[in-house]
Enzyme design. Structure first.
Site, PDB file in Angstrom:
ATOM      1  N   ASN A  13       1.695 -18.823   2.163  1.00  0.00           N
ATOM      2  CA  ASN A  13       1.513 -18.623   3.599  1.00  0.00           C
ATOM      3  C   ASN A  13       2.124 -17.263   3.917  1.00  0.00           C
ATOM      4  O   ASN A  13       3.333 -17.140   4.027  1.00  0.00           O
ATOM      5  CB  ASN A  13       2.220 -19.749   4.374  1.00  0.00           C
ATOM      6  N   LYS A  62       2.017 -15.594   6.529  1.00  0.00           N
ATOM      7  CA  LYS A  62       2.427 -15.421   7.928  1.00  0.00           C
ATOM      8  C   LYS A  62       1.944 -14.052   8.440  1.00  0.00           C
ATOM      9  O   LYS A  62       0.881 -13.594   8.021  1.00  0.00           O
ATOM     10  CB  LYS A  62       3.941 -15.608   8.072  1.00  0.00           C
ATOM     11  N   HIS A  66       1.509 -25.728  11.712  1.00  0.00           N
ATOM     12  CA  HIS A  66       2.747 -25.136  11.193  1.00  0.00           C
ATOM     13  C   HIS A  66       3.818 -25.158  12.288  1.00  0.00           C
ATOM     14  O   HIS A  66       3.509 -24.969  13.468  1.00  0.00           O
ATOM     15  CB  HIS A  66       2.474 -23.697  10.735  1.00  0.00           C
ATOM     16  N   GLU A 107       5.901 -23.040  13.212  1.00  0.00           N
ATOM     17  CA  GLU A 107       5.958 -21.824  14.034  1.00  0.00           C
ATOM     18  C   GLU A 107       4.879 -21.852  15.110  1.00  0.00           C
ATOM     19  O   GLU A 107       5.094 -21.385  16.233  1.00  0.00           O
ATOM     20  CB  GLU A 107       5.830 -20.583  13.125  1.00  0.00           C
ATOM     21  N   GLY A 165      12.319 -20.431   5.933  1.00  0.00           N
ATOM     22  CA  GLY A 165      12.807 -19.062   6.065  1.00  0.00           C
ATOM     23  C   GLY A 165      14.322 -18.947   6.158  1.00  0.00           C
ATOM     24  O   GLY A 165      14.848 -17.886   6.476  1.00  0.00           O
TER      25      GLY A 165
HETATM   26  P1  PGA Z   1       9.373 -20.114   3.601  1.00  0.00           P
HETATM   27  O1  PGA Z   1       8.188 -20.570   4.565  1.00  0.00           O
HETATM   28  O2  PGA Z   1       8.935 -20.419   2.186  1.00  0.00           O
HETATM   29  O3  PGA Z   1       9.533 -18.639   3.850  1.00  0.00           O
HETATM   30  O4  PGA Z   1      10.586 -20.905   3.976  1.00  0.00           O
HETATM   31  C1  PGA Z   1       7.438 -21.726   4.298  1.00  0.00           C
HETATM   32  C2  PGA Z   1       6.437 -21.951   5.396  1.00  0.00           C
HETATM   33  O5  PGA Z   1       6.774 -21.730   6.568  1.00  0.00           O
HETATM   34  O6  PGA Z   1       5.286 -22.349   5.135  1.00  0.00           O
END
Ligand code: PGA
Length: 254
Positions: free
Chosen positions: A9, A11, A95, A97, A173
């Protein structure tokens, strides 16, 4: 046997040229590795979908979102039909976010899921609790509610196009991963919840990914768990070396 998946992902990272270069490198290295049992997906921003699809012959391309409406006067939105028209096969929906920064409710997600399925997209549907909910021991209730309100309107046939990603929000994250025991416990619970609604066969066939600071160091341990079918990888999917280590870890755990 249910599908094993490692999905990146990205982002909101990588401009068009950088994204094509990363996808090209991952695609070439996956081709050389020739994994027998892992589907590798890259979840890119919308602008990359069409171009990345051209360089992706052994990897699969996913969008990170789609609109809740089919078409029309929705400035700035991208519909499921538009996503599908790029040749993209998957879409990530729900997701955390999107849920927290863009106010995506269960009702909005039901609409997005419907449009994605109408356009023959496979869905990676994200669920997961925030820290306060885990501390209050509400994590199972939260995840069950996200599953039932977002997905359980689907028929068994439709549900076959759903991959679940369990992503505890406190792990995304943050560098703070769920322990493999915490991941396994929740994945088992998700599978049981699916079984109660759709039966054992559907539950056994559903791929459940873990996401949240999954990286090249902890992927092997997470993938050793019987109900952890792969990962949804944010930060570590932006570096081809790290992403390949995670793919290799999944391949070695068959
Ligand atoms: P991360 O994100 O591996 O950077 O923690 C995972 C995600 O949000 O899909």
């Amino acid at each position: 046997m249910r599908k094993k998946i490692v999905a990146g992902n990205w982002k909101m990272n990588k401009n068009l040229q950088e994204g094509i270069a990363l996808a090209q490198e991952v695609n070439n290295r996956v081709k050389a590795l020739a994994p027998q049992n892992v589907t590798v997906i890259v979840g890119t921003p919308f602008i990359h979908l069409s171009e990345v699809n051209k360089v992706a012959d052994v990897i699969t391309v996913s969008a990170q979102n789609c609109a809740a409406e089919a078409s029309g006067a929705y400035t700035g939105e991208v519909s499921a039909a538009m996503v599908a028209s790029t040749g993209c096969k998957y879409v990530i929906l729900g997701h955390s976010e999107r849920r927290s920064y863009y106010g995506e409710t269960d009702e909005i997600l039901v609409k997005k899921v419907g449009h994605a399925l109408e356009n023959n997209l496979e869905i990676i549907f994200c669920v997961g609790e925030v820290l306060a909910e885990r501390e209050a021991e509400k994590h199972f209730d939260i995840v069950k509610s996200q599953l039932s309100k977002g997905l359980f309107q689907l028929s068994t046939e439709q549900f076959a196009h759903i991959v679940i990603a369990y992503e505890p929000v406190w792990a995304i994250g943050t560098g703070k991963t769920a322990t493999s025991a915490q991941a396994e416990e929740m994945h088992k619970f998700i599978r049981k919840t699916i079984a109660e609604k759709y039966g054992e066969t559907t539950a056994d066939n559903t791929t459940i990914l873990y996401g949240g600071s999954c990286n090249s160091k902890n992927a092997d341990e997470l993938f050793s768990q019987p109900n952890v079918d792969g990962g949804l990888i944010g930060g570590a999917s932006l570096k081809a070396d790290d992403f390949m280590t995670i793919i290799t870890a999944r391949e070695n755990h068959q």
